[in-house]
Design a protein around this motif. Structure first.
Motif: not given
Length: 172
Positions: A56-58, A60, A91
């Motif tokens: 997840h970008p938050d 990573r 997710w």
């Protein structure tokens, strides 16, 4: 090997192995199932594995930073909970733990880890937090209602007593 295979199967964890000297990453079938990946190939270049790992970008930056710190020897352990996007676009939450082996120069030469799907636990924790928030809200409303009722009773008693005293004064 049989004992290890049974222990891994019983834990329901996926297992992965980075061989830094060969530049290869191995992931067990269970690890690939957790991620929703095809069961083959199990071995691929480490850079390719990390680049394609759909964190997840938050999460990573934190996960990769902690991995770098662990491999640099500035972090004592690698254990992270983070979200991964499965191939079916869902997710999920995983708990990732790893242990590295270093050479005499202090460089990591191998790192082995396990991955567990903790999505249900994370959802249960979120529900618990939501229920705790609701409980705090209800408790606050109850205390406010009790305070308002006390004030109302106090006003009634005060007003009633004042009126009675006034009537008594008039009568006297």
């Amino acid at each position: 090997e049989q004992r290890f295979a049974l222990a891994v199967a019983g834990s329901d964890d996926g297992v992965w192995d980075f061989d830094f000297s060969a530049g290869q990453a191995f992931s067990s079938q269970r690890a690939r199932r957790i991620l929703g990946l095809p069961l083959q190939p199990e071995v691929q270049p480490i850079d390719e594995w990390l680049a394609k790992l759909p964190i997840h970008p938050d999460d990573r930056p934190r996960v990769l930073s902690h991995l770098d710190e662990y491999l640099a020897g500035t972090r004592l352990e690698f254990q992270e909970e983070y979200r991964i996007r499965r191939r079916d676009h869902r997710w999920i939450w995983v708990l990732d733990r790893a242990y590295a082996l270093w050479n005499e120069k202090g460089q990591a030469v191998r790192m082995v880890g396990s991955e567990k799907d903790i999505t249900q636990r994370k959802h249960a924790e979120a529900q618990l937090r939501q229920h705790e928030t609701q409980l705090v809200d209800l408790t606050t409303k109850l205390l406010r209602a009790q305070d308002q009722e006390r004030q109302r009773i106090a006003r009634e008693l005060h007003d009633d007593m004042t009126q009675r005293l006034a009537i008594l004064a008039v009568e006297i």
